[in-house]
Scaffold this active site. Structure first.
Site, PDB file in Angstrom:
ATOM      1  N   LYS A   1       0.737  -1.270   0.086  1.00 28.91           N
ATOM      2  CA  LYS A   1      -0.069  -0.084  -0.237  1.00 28.91           C
ATOM      3  C   LYS A   1       0.879   1.248  -0.060  1.00 28.91           C
ATOM      4  O   LYS A   1       1.958   1.403   0.929  1.00 28.91           O
ATOM      5  CB  LYS A   1      -0.861  -0.065   1.441  1.00 28.91           C
ATOM      6  CG  LYS A   1      -2.036   1.093   1.041  1.00 28.91           C
ATOM      7  CD  LYS A   1      -3.077   0.860   2.466  1.00 28.91           C
ATOM      8  CE  LYS A   1      -4.118   1.653   2.539  1.00 28.91           C
ATOM      9  NZ  LYS A   1      -5.046   1.593   3.570  1.00 28.91           N
TER      10      LYS A   1
ATOM     11  N   ARG B   1     -25.578  -1.511   6.638  1.00 25.75           N
ATOM     12  CA  ARG B   1     -25.403  -2.914   6.176  1.00 25.75           C
ATOM     13  C   ARG B   1     -25.644  -3.819   7.393  1.00 25.75           C
ATOM     14  O   ARG B   1     -25.512  -4.987   7.006  1.00 25.75           O
ATOM     15  CB  ARG B   1     -23.576  -2.920   5.899  1.00 25.75           C
ATOM     16  CG  ARG B   1     -23.060  -2.240   4.863  1.00 25.75           C
ATOM     17  CD  ARG B   1     -21.742  -1.699   4.857  1.00 25.75           C
ATOM     18  NE  ARG B   1     -20.963  -3.162   4.948  1.00 25.75           N
ATOM     19  CZ  ARG B   1     -20.389  -3.403   3.682  1.00 25.75           C
ATOM     20  NH1 ARG B   1     -20.547  -2.841   2.613  1.00 25.75           N
ATOM     21  NH2 ARG B   1     -19.794  -4.600   3.808  1.00 25.75           N
TER      22      ARG B   1
ATOM     23  N   GLU C   1     -19.892  -5.110   9.814  1.00 24.91           N
ATOM     24  CA  GLU C   1     -20.876  -4.484  10.610  1.00 24.91           C
ATOM     25  C   GLU C   1     -21.711  -5.210  11.259  1.00 24.91           C
ATOM     26  O   GLU C   1     -22.367  -4.818  12.304  1.00 24.91           O
ATOM     27  CB  GLU C   1     -21.580  -3.255   9.630  1.00 24.91           C
ATOM     28  CG  GLU C   1     -20.432  -2.072   9.309  1.00 24.91           C
ATOM     29  CD  GLU C   1     -19.601  -2.497   8.090  1.00 24.91           C
ATOM     30  OE1 GLU C   1     -18.889  -1.580   7.666  1.00 24.91           O
ATOM     31  OE2 GLU C   1     -19.839  -3.375   7.453  1.00 24.91           O
TER      32      GLU C   1
END
Length: 635
Positions: free
Chosen positions: A283, A398, A370
């Site tokens: 990353k 969600r 979630e």
């Protein structure tokens, strides 16, 4: 070739590795320059440059389809699909979107803002392809952080049960979502990074068997089982699990080696069933500062490319709501070991990194999950703990069934803290926190509140932690507060369901909720300049609504305006009009909020201007509705 000449990804075909590396360098340069100037996501896109170029070398994008998970890892994709020359408008009003949007470009095959959706969508497209007798490749690119989402695992489970459905899943493994990944899947992938790639062992083994006398071109069932057993011994653990689930596993592959990527992707396309290619990336690749601080440079406000430091604001800003929330929660948790802060992979955004640092035993990060976060909180509440589920408004959507089924039906004291509620700006429709008032207030047992400023947020945080009669939710906006004085301790609870009068006037009643209370006060000041005096109420709670305060005022004044930063349908204004109607208080009502439309990416003030939600616009609309003509009952 310069990337500015590329308008179609198929133009990459036939380019040499050296040419592709030059384009990779150009992509990174453009990406860095754009984000340094205007802000935005940085690390994810820098990490997938070679992955994107290598994958698109092996596809015909006039036919084949690539589904990106989340979207901010797809910036290289945007630049090689005709948006390079407009990339400087990234996340700006009427500019290039920060996420994938089907309406923006024909190569954006599926919208992506929330994580863990790509494999399901790609599998759906593959099944549609087969049903129609068509022939094209479908590819899902998903990060290892998104792989913690249950939906991704559900899709893998389904795809693995379809051995003749061609589907390629590319796992972009950089050990991160926004913050470092958590959980057993991440731990398993870490082990794989240390293993040698052995995905071709089984094929080689079969070839060797074929050379033995008597075996010929096919293996006996017994030798087939021997081959599969030896393969599972050789393939890294996560690969073995995926093989057991029905996938062909290939990897890990160096995500920054174009030659290896192209070879591996070409090999993956030859399989007739589901394949997962495990690509290991870094990353922030290509920008040393971002590589060293992968959390901090996941996204950045405008910064100096040479030093990596943020460009300072022209004037000091008050602390942000998330920062005040986190600081206050830590103070409360220090004196109450039952408080447990829960985040779903958004520790940095919600400010819960502060709780993690100070009180790690009272902090839980569940990954991008979630649904699990909400039911985990319910379980904690069953045992007398004080779970504080801190989740962005848009992401709590969600877990809607869990809110109803696992929390509200059982009336469990879970405290939901909804960060980024309202208009959030440059992230666009997928991230606007528009719907939480409407989707929460219809559920029995739920209490819902919103602070007018950062000081009231502190009091509401105390109120929520101390409330044990059932679930309670607090929504608060993105960005900075108003600079009001804050307290370090001694916060008083707010009485549940009670608002307050901030200003008195006899001509019109303005009822503000949360982030729209101060704009209500500013609207009242403008109206006063035109000889119209307003009473302004800070509702504080949408459920229960303070009808003892609001109804007599509405009856006496006779004109009502509601102000909210959320969807009008089912929102705060709806709650007020319902209460007025239920009690036969038949007065005209003007509601300000977000109409039945999507709010695109732009600065929040720009969006509010487009929606008519600035104080000057609202004052003018109030004058037009109530004082320049005969008003309708409800508008």
């Amino acid at each position: 070739m310069h990337i500015s000449e590329i308008t179609h990804p198929n133009q990459l075909h036939g380019l040499s590795i050296r040419q592709l590396e030059e384009i990779a360098s150009q992509i990174r340069e453009r990406h860095l320059q754009t984000v340094a100037k205007s802000g935005g996501h940085l690390g994810p896109g820098l990490g997938v440059v070679e992955l994107t170029l290598g994958l698109y070398q092996t596809l015909d994008l006039d036919r084949d389809k690539v589904i990106w998970d989340v979207g901010h890892q797809a910036y290289p994709h945007k630049m090689i699909t005709g948006r390079y020359n407009h990339f400087h408008t990234l996340r700006q009003k009427d500019g290039v979107a920060g996420y994938i949007k089907r309406c923006e470009n024909k190569f954006d095959h599926f919208g992506a803002g929330h994580a863990s959706t790509s494999i399901s969508a790609a599998l759906g497209m593959a099944l549609a392809r087969d049903a129609k007798g068509e022939n094209f490749k479908t590819v899902a690119v998903i990060g290892d952080g998104a792989l913690t989402g249950g939906m991704a695992l559900e899709a893998i489970n389904h795809a693995g049960h379809l051995p003749h459905t061609r589907l390629l899943v590319v796992l972009n493994d950089n050990e991160m979502s926004i913050s470092p990944n958590v959980g057993a899947i991440s731990r398993s992938l870490n082990r794989v990074r240390l293993s040698k790639p052995m995905q071709f062992l089984a094929d080689n083994l079969e070839e060797q068997f074929k050379h033995f006398p008597l075996f010929g071109e096919s293996l006996t069932p017994e030798l087939q089982r021997v081959k599969e057993g030896m393969k599972r011994l050789a393939v890294p653990k996560v690969g073995a699990v995926l093989e057991e689930l029905g996938f062909t596993y290939m990897g890990p592959v160096d995500g920054h080696n174009l030659e290896d990527l192209i070879t591996t992707f070409n090999a993956a396309h030859t399989y007739s069933g589901p394949v997962l290619v495990h690509v290991v990336t870094t990353k922030g690749k290509g920008y040393a500062i971002a590589e060293q601080d992968q959390v901090g440079y996941h996204a950045q406000s405008p910064f100096d490319l040479t030093t990596g430091k943020a460009i300072p604001s022209n004037k000091p800003k008050p602390p942000g709501y998330s920062k005040v929330f986190a600081h206050t929660l830590v103070k409360l948790a220090e004196n109450n070991p039952k408080i447990i802060g829960i985040t779903a992979a958004m520790a940095t955004g919600t400010g819960l990194t502060k709780l993690q640092e100070k009180l790690p035993k009272q902090y839980i990060d569940v990954g991008i999950a979630e649904q699990h976060a909400v039911t985990l909180a319910a379980g904690l509440a069953c045992e007398g703990m004080r779970p504080v589920a801190t989740i962005y408004s848009t992401f709590l959507q969600r877990a809607y069934d869990q809110i109803i089924h696992d929390v509200c039906i059982q009336n469990l004291p879970v405290f939901f803290c909804l960060d980024r509620a309202g208009i959030v700006g440059a992230d666009g429709p997928t991230h606007q926190g528009m719907y939480d008032i409407a989707y929460l207030r219809c559920i029995p047992n739920m209490v819902i509140m919103a602070p007018k400023d950062e000081a009231e947020l502190q009091r509401m945080l105390v109120t929520g932690v101390n409330y044990t009669d059932g679930p309670i939710a607090m929504r608060y906006p993105r960005g900075n507060g108003y600079g009001v004085p804050l307290m370090e301790e001694g916060w008083e609870e707010l009485p549940i369901g009670k608002g307050e009068i901030l200003r008195n006037g006899d001509d019109i009643l303005l009822i503000g909720y949360g982030s729209m209370v101060y704009p209500a006060m500013q609207t009242a000041e403008i109206l006063s300049e035109h000889g119209i005096e307003a009473t302004v109420v800070n509702a504080r709670f949408v459920k229960p609504l303070d009808t003892e305060l609001i109804l007599p005022l509405a009856q006496r004044i006779g004109k009502v305006v509601t102000l909210e930063e959320g969807c009008l349908m089912g929102g705060f204004g709806s709650a007020v009009t319902e209460a007025l109607s239920d009690h036969n208080v038949l007065v005209p009502v003007k509601r300000f909020g977000v109409p039945d439309k999507l709010v695109d990416h732009a600065k929040p003030d720009e969006s509010k201007g487009d929606l008519g939600l600035t104080p000057s616009q609202m004052a003018e609309q109030v004058r037009a509705a109530f004082f320049n003509k005969q008003p309708s009952v409800v508008s």
